[in-house]
Design an enzyme around this catalytic site. Sequence first.
Site: not given
Ligand code: SF4
Length: 222
Positions: A130, A197, A204, A207
């Site tokens: 990393k 996330c 979500c 998102c």
């Molecule tokens: S919709 Fe967005 S916040 Fe939800 S799991 Fe997928 S990437 Fe993550």
Amino acid sequence: MEPKQPFDIDVALSRIEEAVRPFPKAALFELAAEGFNAPFQQLIACIISIRTRDEDTLPIARRLLSRAATPAELLELTSTEIEALIEPSSFRAAKAPQMLAIARRLVDDFDGELPCDGQLMQSFAGVGPKCANLTLGIACGTQRISVDVHVHRVTNRWGYIQAATPEQSMMALESVLPPEHWIDINRLLVPFGKHICTGRAPRCSTCPMLEMCRQVGVTTHR
Ligand code: SF4
């Protein structure tokens, strides 16, 4: 859950670029923007960041690198002094002598500079893939993928890859992610994973990835 196809990574990353604009940059990218962008400085900052929050990494790395910007300057400090300067970084009692050993090797064998050589970096105690890849990506302009917990979690939730560990995710991403995104994936997904996330209860409902994301393993969300 069936895959949402096709997954367009260019669209995904441009949405995430917008989504993370209000949030602080990941610590190493912020340090590079502030001028701490030499390979040695990035590697030292990455060692500080191991098991340490970004919010702590940034001021700690600024404090140490302002005092010792080169291997030769670091060798002027004792292990105890370094340990005090990098408080509250986790495992600082181990990190301080590791940093001194790296500085000693660079002064003795490499004219006091860290070359852009990932194998050399990973030969140092305390440096894994990393940190080597982040240093190569940020300080050397070498296209490498650095996978931390955020990059691992987010790309697997999307269903873009299926991997059990960050190390496996790194290999999976190397086979599917276009090389032009290898540095950006870390720059973008660290703040995205910290603020949107998130590990528990990702956001979500608001998102920008919702229509593209398979939400693999997500059981509760906001
Ligand atoms: S919709 Fe967005 S916040 Fe939800 S799991 Fe997928 S990437 Fe993550």
